[in-house]
Design a protein around this motif. Structure first.
Motif, PDB file in Angstrom:
ATOM      1  N   GLU A  87       0.857  -1.186   0.000  1.00  0.00           N
ATOM      2  CA  GLU A  87       0.000   0.000   0.000  1.00  0.00           C
ATOM      3  C   GLU A  87       0.893   1.237   0.000  1.00  0.00           C
ATOM      4  N   GLY A  88       0.956   1.903  -1.109  1.00  0.00           N
ATOM      5  CA  GLY A  88       1.796   3.088  -1.197  1.00  0.00           C
ATOM      6  C   GLY A  88       2.635   3.061  -2.457  1.00  0.00           C
ATOM      7  N   PRO A  89       3.380   4.122  -2.719  1.00  0.00           N
ATOM      8  CA  PRO A  89       4.182   4.200  -3.939  1.00  0.00           C
ATOM      9  C   PRO A  89       5.336   3.211  -3.920  1.00  0.00           C
ATOM     10  N   ASP A  90       5.842   2.917  -5.089  1.00  0.00           N
ATOM     11  CA  ASP A  90       7.013   2.062  -5.244  1.00  0.00           C
ATOM     12  C   ASP A  90       8.184   2.711  -4.488  1.00  0.00           C
ATOM     13  N   PRO A  91       8.736   2.018  -3.475  1.00  0.00           N
ATOM     14  CA  PRO A  91       9.760   2.661  -2.641  1.00  0.00           C
ATOM     15  C   PRO A  91      11.183   2.536  -3.191  1.00  0.00           C
ATOM     16  N   ARG A  92      11.385   1.849  -4.301  1.00  0.00           N
ATOM     17  CA  ARG A  92      12.735   1.591  -4.799  1.00  0.00           C
ATOM     18  C   ARG A  92      13.393   2.859  -5.349  1.00  0.00           C
ATOM     19  N   THR A  93      14.694   2.930  -5.172  1.00  0.00           N
ATOM     20  CA  THR A  93      15.453   4.069  -5.693  1.00  0.00           C
ATOM     21  C   THR A  93      16.041   3.766  -7.062  1.00  0.00           C
ATOM     22  N   ALA A  94      16.258   2.481  -7.362  1.00  0.00           N
ATOM     23  CA  ALA A  94      16.868   2.075  -8.642  1.00  0.00           C
ATOM     24  C   ALA A  94      16.198   0.792  -9.123  1.00  0.00           C
TER      25      ALA A  94
END
Length: 232
Positions: A87-94
């Motif tokens: 639940e929430g935005p994609d947390p990945r940085t890369a």
């Protein structure tokens, strides 16, 4: 303190690996983007991997510029899988590089509700991208479907191998946008990765889809395993 910049893992079972050249290509490409040439390192280390037993080695590039290999015993192979949706935005940085987000994804997976085995990540429009440690594939009738490749996805080696099998089997392939609800309504949905191969989704949160009638997974897992080749 050095951190993980690039990583790649694969199953070695009695000296055989699926898609080793694809793992090499992905790792070398990501290292090159970070300014490190890794071809020679990969080839030397791959040639030293054991020809017996079950292993899950991880090739690594640290932020210090150091290349390394962790030779790890392979974890048990799973079967069907229960998933939850993040639940929430994609947390990945890369998202297109394996490595920088592995620790974050591990914590996300461990925190999945309803005792789920994996957690799905969604794009900004609510469509499924992939799971923390797995790619997603699903069947719509006789068509094998994958998320659209122009979305922020890791280039999954196992998904690429499944596409090769589909071509050999003359099975139609399609890239489509799908919400979690679409996957629940699909003929069958899978999580796929280098360790497990194919794991059919049999439950979404607390809701089970059990049994899975006429599952393709056993046949396609056999096709996948037939692609394992001897280490160099």
């Amino acid at each position: 303190m050095s951190a993980l910049l690039v990583a790649d893992s694969f199953l070695v079972a009695n000296g055989k690996v699926r898609g080793l050249e694809l793992h090499r290509e992905r790792f070398v490409r990501s290292c090159a983007a970070a300014g490190v040439a890794a071809e020679r390192f990969w080839d030397e280390q791959a040639g030293r991997l054991p020809g017996f037993g079950r292993w899950f080695p991880r090739f690594e590039l640290q932020t210090s510029g150091e290349l390394a290999v962790q030779l790890r015993p392979a974890p048990p192979i799973g079967g069907r899988v229960r998933v939850a949706v993040h639940e929430g935005p994609d947390p990945r940085t890369a998202p297109r590089v394996k490595g920088p987000d592995l620790e974050l994804l591990g914590k996300l997976k461990e925190s999945a509700p309803d005792r789920a085995d994996e957690i799905l990540l969604l794009d900004s429009d609510g469509t499924v991208l992939e799971a923390a440690y797995s790619a997603v594939a699903w069947w719509e009738d006789d068509t094998l479907c994958f998320p659209q490749s122009d979305r922020p996805l890791l280039a999954s080696v196992t998904a690429q191998l499944l596409r090769r099998i589909a071509v050999d089997q003359r099975v139609e392939i399609s890239e489509r946008a799908a919400t979690p609800q679409d996957l629940q309504n699909a003929t069958e949905a899978w999580l796929v990765n280098a360790l497990h191969g194919i794991r059919p989704i049999h439950a979404w949160g607390a809701s089970a889809i059990d049994p899975l009638p006429n599952s393709h997974s056993a046949t396609w897992q056999s096709h996948l395993e037939s692609l394992a080749a001897r280490l160099p």
